[in-house]
Write a protein that holds these residues in place. Structure first.
Motif, short mmCIF file in Angstrom:
data_model
loop_
_atom_site.label_atom_id
_atom_site.label_comp_id
_atom_site.label_asym_id
_atom_site.label_seq_id
_atom_site.Cartn_x
_atom_site.Cartn_y
_atom_site.Cartn_z
N LEU A 1 -1.78 51.87 85.70
CA LEU A 1 -2.34 51.54 84.39
C LEU A 1 -3.50 52.46 84.04
N ALA A 2 -4.30 52.82 85.04
CA ALA A 2 -5.43 53.72 84.79
C ALA A 2 -4.94 55.07 84.28
N VAL A 3 -3.81 55.54 84.79
CA VAL A 3 -3.25 56.82 84.35
C VAL A 3 -2.63 56.69 82.96
N LEU A 4 -1.81 55.65 82.75
CA LEU A 4 -1.13 55.48 81.47
C LEU A 4 -2.10 55.16 80.34
N GLY A 5 -3.25 54.58 80.68
CA GLY A 5 -4.20 54.20 79.64
C GLY A 5 -4.81 55.37 78.91
N ALA A 6 -4.60 56.59 79.40
CA ALA A 6 -5.16 57.77 78.74
C ALA A 6 -4.43 58.14 77.46
N ILE A 7 -3.32 57.46 77.18
CA ILE A 7 -2.54 57.78 75.98
C ILE A 7 -2.25 56.50 75.22
N SER A 8 -2.21 56.58 73.91
CA SER A 8 -1.99 55.39 73.10
C SER A 8 -0.58 54.85 73.32
N TRP B 1 4.67 48.97 81.21
CA TRP B 1 3.52 48.96 82.10
C TRP B 1 2.25 49.22 81.31
N ARG B 2 2.33 50.17 80.36
CA ARG B 2 1.16 50.49 79.53
C ARG B 2 0.77 49.32 78.65
N THR B 3 1.76 48.61 78.09
CA THR B 3 1.47 47.49 77.19
C THR B 3 1.36 46.17 77.93
N GLU B 4 1.56 46.19 79.25
CA GLU B 4 1.50 44.99 80.08
C GLU B 4 2.47 43.91 79.59
N LYS B 5 3.70 44.35 79.31
CA LYS B 5 4.75 43.44 78.85
C LYS B 5 5.94 43.42 79.81
N VAL B 6 5.70 43.81 81.06
CA VAL B 6 6.80 43.84 82.03
C VAL B 6 7.36 42.44 82.23
#
Length: 516
Positions: free
Chosen positions: A13-20, A169-174
């Motif tokens: 999540l820390a990596v994916l959070g760098a992009i909208s 994973w980025r939107t936390e909707k898994v």
């Protein structure tokens, strides 16, 4: 095992959070389109490469043109990402074509999808998924094309699953989509079994299960359409209810007379209506009344709400700050709410505003907003809520991650509720401890982790005396951790580091943020 999964989840999540979220969805869909194009050249999917290219070109032009006009008329920023995401979704839903009639129907579906964003909306919130609406209308009315869902093929399914997982994973909707898939696949297999029995056809549950996963559009429908934030309700249980409804209708299409069935995109539209019923509070406008520094590197913004806004202590809002030439992180961002529900119509948020060399375009635009500026909240969401009852609670906050705890503690104070709460507050130095007076007034026992010793701490505050906050450090300062429900608000990497200790807690709820 659970500890390792929690740590891995937070680091990804820390990596994916760098992009909208929207740009990540765009990149994932674009990658899927390139893969599909390659598979078409190898004749492994139905549509030909020219059909795929022509269909996308028509959709991109039609949707972008309508969006550009509508957003200019409504004085909204033109979001090319939104236009292209809708075009790419429709590319995989509609039947690609090279005929004039087919391309005309495809263009009409794109126009209807785009128009629905502005017409079928409530205070800035989509009521229905635009792509699903456009596809449903042209299919039901037979307007030159139809929803073929050609994305549901064995060759594409692993790529849909992998790319969809990144977006989820980025939107936390898994979890949301896993619930949907469990229900839709189960219903589909049961339907196949009953149909086979009625016709006297041999039935293999294993083959039916594999077909439901790899030869249907369920993966795509869940990952790229059901999970769309602007059509989801605010609470997790409400989202699960929508997922269940869509899963049942998509897995067992119900015929409507002899006209059509309630399957796929029509099932999603019905789920959208349920979601809208849950989320009628909708979006509101905020008027900026004051900005102030709460630490040398963190600012607080105070707003007056224009319209009715409801939220629960611990929830977050999505704030839109339109600006020219937005970077990859977009024009919307999520903020935990500092103020308590009892403080309305005053609403406060806070954000880190240090001397970064390369701040995002969003942060620069937010910093430039002056008192009197009107900004839009697209909704309030989240389940970062204190459990009911009187169970002891541990709050762990890193830096400006303390904001949801300020809201929760202020709300408890305002309502006269007493609770056994320990707040572990981590900051780089004592000067970075925000909202000290407000937190002290709540009476919550607080343990401070800073490099330097803070001066004039309240009587119920203690300094950790240089102890490093990791799994061992947390267990040392909170020896009764096993009795408490832990709430953690901070960077994903901190949550990953604390994972070994968190598994000892009575329960764990996280509110990770990746910065902007």
């Amino acid at each position: 095992m659970i500890t390792a999964l929690l740590a891995m989840r937070q680091r990804v999540l820390a990596v994916l959070g760098a992009i909208s979220m929207y740009r990540l969805a765009l990149f994932a869909l674009a990658a899927l389109a390139v893969i599909a194009l390659g598979l078409s050249l190898a004749r492994l999917v139905g549509p030909t490469a020219p059909e795929i290219l022509a269909t996308f070109a028509v959709l991109a032009v039609a949707i972008s043109a309508v969006d550009a006009v509508a957003q200019r008329v409504l004085r909204l920023p033109w979001r090319i990402e939104s236009s292209l995401v809708t075009a790419l979704i429709l590319l995989f839903v509609l039947a690609p074509s090279l005929t004039a009639a087919g391309l005309g129907g495809i263009a009409l579906a794109g126009v209807l999808a785009s128009v629905s964003k502005y017409v079928i909306a409530w205070r800035g919130r989509h009521i229905v998924n635009p792509a699903a609406f456009g596809a449903a209308v042209v299919t039901i009315l037979g307007l030159g094309t139809f929803s073929a869902w050609w994305v549901g093929t064995p060759w594409l399914s692993p790529f849909v699953a992998l790319l969809g997982l990144l977006v989820l994973w980025r939107t936390e909707k898994v979890r949301l989509v896993l619930v949907f898939l469990l229900i839709v696949v189960t219903v589909s297999v049961v339907r196949q079994g009953m149909q086979s029995a009625s016709f006297g056809i041999p039935f293999s549950p294993g083959e039916a299960l594999l077909a439901a996963i790899t030869q249907t559009p369920y993966l795509f429908l869940g990952a790229f359409m059901l999970s769309e934030p602007l059509t989801l309700p605010p609470r997790r249980w409400q989202q699960f209810a929508v997922a269940a409804l869509v899963g049942v209708l998509a897995g067992w299409p119900i015929p409507v007379g002899s006209l059509f069935t309630l399957g796929q995109e029509r099932a999603l539209l019905i789920g959208n209506l349920l979601a809208f019923a849950f989320a009628l509070r909708s979006s509101v406008r905020l008027v900026l009344t004051k900005r102030s520094f709460v630490t040398p590197t963190a600012q607080e913004l105070t707003f007056r709400t224009k319209g009715r806004l409801r939220f629960l202590a611990g929830q977050y809002l999505e704030l839109e700050v339109p600006h020219r030439n937005p970077d990859a992180r977009g024009t919307r961002r999520e903020f935990s709410i500092v103020s308590a529900p009892a403080d309305l119509p005053t609403l406060r948020i806070a954000y880190k505003d240090g001397d970064q060399k390369h701040p995002s375009s969003y942060k620069r635009a937010l910093k430039a907003a002056e008192p009197g500026a009107v900004l839009a909240v697209t909704g309030t969401w989240g389940d970062f809520l204190l459990p009911r009852g009187t169970a002891p609670v541990l709050m762990v906050a890193a830096g400006i991650g303390v904001t949801p705890f300020v809201s929760q503690l202020r709300q408890l104070q305002a309502t006269g509720v007493e609770r056994d709460i320990v707040l572990v507050y981590v900051a780089s130095e004592a000067a970075e401890l925000a909202f000290r007076d407000e937190l002290a007034a709540t009476g919550a026992r607080t343990i401070v982790f800073t490099r330097d010793e803070p001066a004039d701490l309240p009587a119920h505050w203690t300094w950790a005396q240089g102890v490093r906050l990791d799994a061992d450090g947390l267990q040392r300062v909170v020896p009764d951790l096993a009795l408490r429900h832990a709430f953690i608000s901070g960077p994903p990497r901190l949550i990953a580091d604390l994972a070994p200790a968190l598994q000892r807690a009575r329960g764990v709820t996280t509110d990770a943020f990746a910065g902007y």
